[in-house]
Design a protein around this motif. Structure first.
Motif, short mmCIF file in Angstrom:
data_model
loop_
_atom_site.label_atom_id
_atom_site.label_comp_id
_atom_site.label_asym_id
_atom_site.label_seq_id
_atom_site.Cartn_x
_atom_site.Cartn_y
_atom_site.Cartn_z
N CYS A 69 3.96 1.04 -10.03
CA CYS A 69 2.85 0.56 -9.54
C CYS A 69 1.84 -0.17 -10.83
O CYS A 69 1.25 -1.04 -10.70
CB CYS A 69 1.81 1.80 -9.01
N ALA A 114 -3.40 3.10 -7.72
CA ALA A 114 -2.33 3.82 -6.91
C ALA A 114 -1.38 4.60 -8.18
O ALA A 114 -0.62 5.57 -7.64
CB ALA A 114 -1.56 2.85 -6.19
N PRO A 161 0.78 1.55 -2.01
CA PRO A 161 0.79 2.83 -1.73
C PRO A 161 2.08 3.30 -0.85
O PRO A 161 2.72 4.21 -1.15
CB PRO A 161 -0.32 3.14 -0.69
N ARG A 164 4.41 3.54 -3.50
CA ARG A 164 4.16 4.68 -4.58
C ARG A 164 4.55 6.06 -3.91
O ARG A 164 5.03 6.70 -4.52
CB ARG A 164 2.68 4.81 -4.74
N LEU A 459 -3.00 7.22 0.78
CA LEU A 459 -1.45 7.29 0.34
C LEU A 459 -0.82 8.32 1.24
O LEU A 459 0.22 7.94 1.56
CB LEU A 459 -1.60 7.80 -1.12
#
Ligand code: NAD
Length: 470
Positions: A69, A114, A161, A164, A459
């Motif tokens: 990220c 993120a 996200p 992530r 998230l």
């Protein structure tokens, strides 16, 4: 065919050529570039690449995904000016102010944030009876479908996200603004293994190929409420998760104790940022009778200082509307309001072509029931309504199927917050409108959407819960 650049689909880390269609600059009608039109087989190939990459990506460590990220944020910053120029040309927004450079900077900031988010294991019980822990696991392949108003920032809000959290992604940008997203995805390949992030493009027929695809686990969709309903319907057969960020018709309520001079600038930009083409823009303004005329005058003064022009020209503060459909809608709604007795304080007629230029338009004596008030205008025309009774104003603000944002304007913050709590909206701002942050959840209630983006809660929407129970 002009000499403008042709862009490719991005599948399994590689550019894939296909048939192309011209993308036009809304300020001039000139060709900005040629966008690929994916075939159904290419959409399948993109999903297959994301599916193949998923087990490996889901198995990487949290630290490695955080680093990816941060690397995406670095890459956006390294290519910021190139992306801003392309965005300005295909979307129409000016380079400066709250325009293209601001959007690209926001994309980098959201990606960087993120990288700081955690998905910790939670312990529910830990004693002689039981050891119960809650884990957040990725879902699989995420399909991201984006609109044309903030195409790069919204792409990052979806993609980063998802990645992530350990998912892989196929993104489909709007046919009006595909080029910036395709270039962004190409740039981001430098931070990711092949297949983790794929991009397809084409007309509105491409979206349903993704939303009905059996190998897609989740859809994150930002766009109109009407399309959102269709997306949710087609997700039902395969029980996909959805996050829907849909239309808004945000109301602002100005209390009698507000200072018109002090709030005019904030109100103006709450409504007119990106020429009103913002989901959580102020779209209906309810003003107490006692300061109605003074506030109208103060807004007109701000409006007169705003320069409209080609996004690439230094003096432009606002650009054209992005497309013909949107332009025609604003023309229709303002013309109807005028015919129904509203007063045009400034603006109110399109600028002569070329380009979809419509001036900043303030519409006084607007009433509920007018299309300009009841529909999402998504353009630079703000209806200003009068009220005398606060409870009535709150009821009118809530009498919309939408519930994205709202705002209360007052010298007394405590009173404003209490009124805010009575408004049916995902976010209520006090003495500002439309401010968003990467650490603060954002989403709509009622027909404005399902789920939130940003922060830990955003998230978590890209994960499913697994409980381990001894
Ligand atoms: P739209 O609904 O017309 O299109 C959005 C995306 O959906 C595009 O990529 C389009 O190609 C795709 N699409 C169209 N038909 C589809 C289908 N049947 N299945 C799957 N995908 C399909 O919206 P738009 O005009 O691009 O964007 C403007 C709207 O987006 C406004 O209503 C605005 O309020 C909303 N919006 C909401 C947010 C939010 O966060 N709530 C943010 C930005 C924009």
């Amino acid at each position: 065919m002009s000499s403008a650049t042709s862009y490719n689909l991005l599948i399994d880390g590689r550019g894939v050529a296909t048939a192309h269609v011209a993308v036009l600059d809304p300020a001039t009608g000139a060709v900005v570039g040629h966008a690929p039109v994916a075939t159904a087989a290419q959409v399948d190939a993109a999903v297959a690449a994301a599916k193949a990459a998923y087990p490996g990506w889901a198995a990487t460590s949290d630290d490695a995904r955080k680093a990816a990220c941060a690397a995406m944020a670095d890459l956006i910053e390294a290519h910021a000016e190139e992306l801003a120029q392309l965005l300005s040309r295909e979307q129409g927004k000016p380079l400066g102010g709250f325009g293209a450079r601001y959007e690209v900077g926001g994309a980098a900031a959201w990606a960087r944030h993120a990288a700081t988010l955690d998905l910790p294991v939670e312990t529910i019980q830990d004693d002689a009876d039981a050891h119960i822990t809650l884990h957040r696991k990725p879902l699989g392949v995420v399909a991201s479908i984006t609109p044309w108003n903030w195409p790069l920032m919204i792409a990052i809000w979806h993609v980063v996200p998802a990645i992530r959290a350990g998912n892989t992604v196929v993104i489909k940008p709007s046919p009006f603004t595909p080029l910036g997203t395709l270039r962004l995805v190409e740039i981001l390949q430098g931070a990711l293994p092949p297949g983790v992030l794929n991009a397809v493009a084409g007309g509105d027929a491409i979206g349903p190929l993704l939303t009905g695809h059996p190998d897609i686990a989740k859809i994150v969709f930002t766009g109109s409420t009407a399309t959102g309903r269709t997306v949710m319907g087609s997700a039902a057969a395969t029980l996909k998760r959805v996050t829907l960020e849909l239309g808004g018709n945000d109301a602002g309520i100005v209390l009698p104790d507000a200072d018109p001079q002090a709030i005019a600038e904030g109100l103006f930009w709450g409504a007119f940022m990106n020429s009103g083409q913002t989901c959580a823009a102020l779209k209906r303004l309810y003003v107490h009778d006692s300061l109605y005329d003074a506030l109208c005058d103060a807004l007109v003064t701000v409006a007169r200082g705003v320069k409209l022009g080609n996004g690439l020209d230094d003096y432009s503060v606002l650009g054209p509307l992005q497309n013909r459909m949107q332009f025609d809608k604003v023309v229709r709604l303002v013309d109807q309001a005028r015919a129904d007795g509203a007063r045009i304080l400034t603006g109110g007629a399109p600028t002569r072509g070329p380009g979809y230029f419509y001036p900043v338009t303030l519409v006084a004596d607007a009433r509920d029931g007018m299309g300009l008030v009841d529909e999402e205008q998504f353009g630079p025309a703000l209806p200003i309504l009068r009220y005398t009774d606060l409870d009535d104003a709150i009821a009118r603000a809530n009498a919309s199927e939408n519930g994205l944002g709202a705002s209360v304007w007052s010298a007394d913050t405590a009173t404003a917050r209490a009124i805010g709590a009575r408004l049916e909206a995902g976010t209520v701002w006090i003495n500002r409108h439309g401010a968003i942050r990467p650490d603060t959840p954002f989403g709509g209630v009622k027909a404005s959407g399902i789920g939130v983006e940003f922060g830990r809660q955003g998230l978590e929407e890209y994960t499913t819960i697994q409980v381990l129970h001894r």
